[in-house]
Design an enzyme around this catalytic site. Structure first.
Site, PDB file in Angstrom:
ATOM      1  N   GLN A  82     -73.100 -74.314  -4.998  1.00 13.65           N
ATOM      2  CA  GLN A  82     -73.872 -73.145  -4.564  1.00 13.65           C
ATOM      3  C   GLN A  82     -75.045 -72.926  -5.510  1.00 13.65           C
ATOM      4  O   GLN A  82     -75.853 -72.036  -5.314  1.00 13.65           O
ATOM      5  CB  GLN A  82     -72.976 -71.898  -4.587  1.00 13.65           C
ATOM      6  CG  GLN A  82     -71.795 -71.994  -3.644  1.00 13.65           C
ATOM      7  CD  GLN A  82     -70.746 -70.940  -3.989  1.00 13.65           C
ATOM      8  OE1 GLN A  82     -70.843 -69.795  -3.567  1.00 13.65           O
ATOM      9  NE2 GLN A  82     -69.749 -71.318  -4.758  1.00 13.65           N
ATOM     10  N   ASP A  85     -79.912 -74.696  -9.587  1.00 11.56           N
ATOM     11  CA  ASP A  85     -80.608 -74.981 -10.851  1.00 11.56           C
ATOM     12  C   ASP A  85     -80.879 -76.451 -11.130  1.00 11.56           C
ATOM     13  O   ASP A  85     -81.608 -76.789 -12.065  1.00 11.56           O
ATOM     14  CB  ASP A  85     -79.825 -74.362 -12.025  1.00 11.56           C
ATOM     15  CG  ASP A  85     -78.349 -74.797 -12.055  1.00 11.56           C
ATOM     16  OD1 ASP A  85     -78.043 -75.947 -11.706  1.00 11.56           O
ATOM     17  OD2 ASP A  85     -77.502 -73.958 -12.443  1.00 11.56           O
ATOM     18  N   HIS A 100     -76.997 -73.859  -1.161  1.00 14.53           N
ATOM     19  CA  HIS A 100     -77.901 -72.702  -1.170  1.00 14.53           C
ATOM     20  C   HIS A 100     -79.342 -73.078  -1.496  1.00 14.53           C
ATOM     21  O   HIS A 100     -80.143 -72.216  -1.850  1.00 14.53           O
ATOM     22  CB  HIS A 100     -77.378 -71.638  -2.143  1.00 14.53           C
ATOM     23  CG  HIS A 100     -76.091 -71.008  -1.680  1.00 14.53           C
ATOM     24  ND1 HIS A 100     -75.297 -70.207  -2.466  1.00 14.53           N
ATOM     25  CD2 HIS A 100     -75.460 -71.075  -0.478  1.00 14.53           C
ATOM     26  CE1 HIS A 100     -74.240 -69.799  -1.776  1.00 14.53           C
ATOM     27  NE2 HIS A 100     -74.305 -70.322  -0.571  1.00 14.53           N
ATOM     28  N   CYS A 111     -93.743 -72.130   9.260  1.00 17.78           N
ATOM     29  CA  CYS A 111     -93.552 -73.348  10.056  1.00 17.78           C
ATOM     30  C   CYS A 111     -92.347 -74.158   9.580  1.00 17.78           C
ATOM     31  O   CYS A 111     -91.742 -73.849   8.561  1.00 17.78           O
ATOM     32  CB  CYS A 111     -94.822 -74.197  10.079  1.00 17.78           C
ATOM     33  SG  CYS A 111     -95.144 -75.129   8.568  1.00 17.78           S
ATOM     34  N   ASN A 208     -61.893 -71.128 -13.597  1.00 17.85           N
ATOM     35  CA  ASN A 208     -62.796 -69.968 -13.625  1.00 17.85           C
ATOM     36  C   ASN A 208     -62.465 -69.088 -14.828  1.00 17.85           C
ATOM     37  O   ASN A 208     -61.326 -69.070 -15.287  1.00 17.85           O
ATOM     38  CB  ASN A 208     -62.610 -69.146 -12.337  1.00 17.85           C
ATOM     39  CG  ASN A 208     -63.880 -68.462 -11.897  1.00 17.85           C
ATOM     40  OD1 ASN A 208     -64.906 -69.112 -11.749  1.00 17.85           O
ATOM     41  ND2 ASN A 208     -63.826 -67.156 -11.701  1.00 17.85           N
ATOM     42  N   LEU A 209     -63.477 -68.370 -15.278  1.00 16.73           N
ATOM     43  CA  LEU A 209     -63.266 -67.494 -16.426  1.00 16.73           C
ATOM     44  C   LEU A 209     -62.229 -66.420 -16.122  1.00 16.73           C
ATOM     45  O   LEU A 209     -61.480 -65.992 -16.981  1.00 16.73           O
ATOM     46  CB  LEU A 209     -64.608 -66.854 -16.811  1.00 16.73           C
ATOM     47  CG  LEU A 209     -64.795 -66.393 -18.240  1.00 16.73           C
ATOM     48  CD1 LEU A 209     -64.493 -67.507 -19.239  1.00 16.73           C
ATOM     49  CD2 LEU A 209     -66.236 -65.905 -18.428  1.00 16.73           C
TER      50      LEU A 209
END
Ligand code: OAD
Length: 239
Positions: A82, A85, A100, A111, A208-209
């Site tokens: 996602q 960067d 994303h 256009c 995950n944290l």
């Protein structure tokens, strides 16, 4: 599947929570088509600042561990991110789906020309205009960041590629493992892929944290910072 948390230790802020990007910048102002129509200079300033931050950031041990995993797994590996960067590619990942969009690409707000690589930093009028659909002096169409904003659809080709990959594993009766890293599990459809993978028999892991919104969808949740947890999970500790 990765989210902003994997780039946090490269110095890039996540979106939600304390010091998150959405703390002092309402989403609807900078990450919706309506926000862009209302104040395109504000939107460009926001994304130019993020381009500058991403440009000075370097991939961390978690990005590098995923690139190394891809080198050993080849086409049995797919990275859906996602993040916009570009740090996965900087780490050497090649099989990357940028769900994303990308900070480093620009497209026309009017256009359908394909998006193109763009390393400029627009901050104030005159903002860049499309040279494909704009006639000189007449009704200029502004260029915009090639980010998938809220209220917009993900590219169906990108979604198709993720789904095809998961189905291929199922068809080949290959063991399937879904690993999500550094994502709050709030934004759909990305947050739904884990459920789909699970339906196809995948083992589901999260690094995950903290425990996320959709933690019930994971068989295993490993809490901790990505740079420590991910290399260790992949057996690459110390590499
Ligand atoms: P969020 O900011 O919603 O969530 C980041 C997650 O990473 C949180 O659950 C944190 O606990 C976790 N985290 C923070 N630091 C970490 C670390 N060092 N190691 C591991 N985990 C860490 O970011 P996303 O889930 O990526 O969309 O957000 C999804 C989408 O919402 C983004 O792509 C963006 C945003 O609005 C668009 O801009 C279109």
């Amino acid at each position: 599947m990765t989210g902003a948390g994997i780039s946090a230790e490269s110095g890039l802020p996540t979106f939600r929570g304390k010091d998150g990007l959405w703390e002092d910048q309402p989403v609807q102002e900078v990450a919706t088509p309506r926000g862009f129509a209302r104040d395109p200079a504000l939107v460009w300033r926001f994304y130019s600042a993020r381009r500058a931050a991403a440009d000075s950031a370097r991939p961390n041990a978690a990005h590098l561990a995923l690139a190394e995993l891809e080198r050993s797994m080849g086409d049995r590996f797919l990275l859906a991110t996602q993040n916009v960067d570009g740090l996965h590619q900087a780490a050497g990942s090649e099989r990357v789906i940028e769900l994303h969009g990308s900070l480093w690409r620009t497209r026309c707000s009017r256009c359908q020309r394909p998006s193109f690589e763009d390393r400029r930093y627009p901050v104030a009028p005159p903002l860049p205009v499309c040279d494909v659909c704009t006639e000189p002096g007449v009704d200029a169409a502004l260029l915009r960041p090639a980010i998938v904003w809220f209220e917009e659809m993900l590219d169906p080709d990108d979604q198709g590629e993720v789904v095809r990959f998961l189905r291929r594993a199922d068809a080949e009766r290959a063991p399937l493992l879904f690993l999500a890293i550094g994502t709050s599990g709030i934004v759909y459809p990305a947050a739904a892929y884990v459920r789909y993978a699970k339906e196809l028999g995948a083992g589901t892991w999260l690094a995950n944290l903290e425990r996320p919104e959709n933690d019930w969808a994971f068989d295993h949740v490993v809490e901790g910072p990505a740079t420590a947890v991910v290399p260790a999970m992949l057996g690459l500790a110390g590499s």
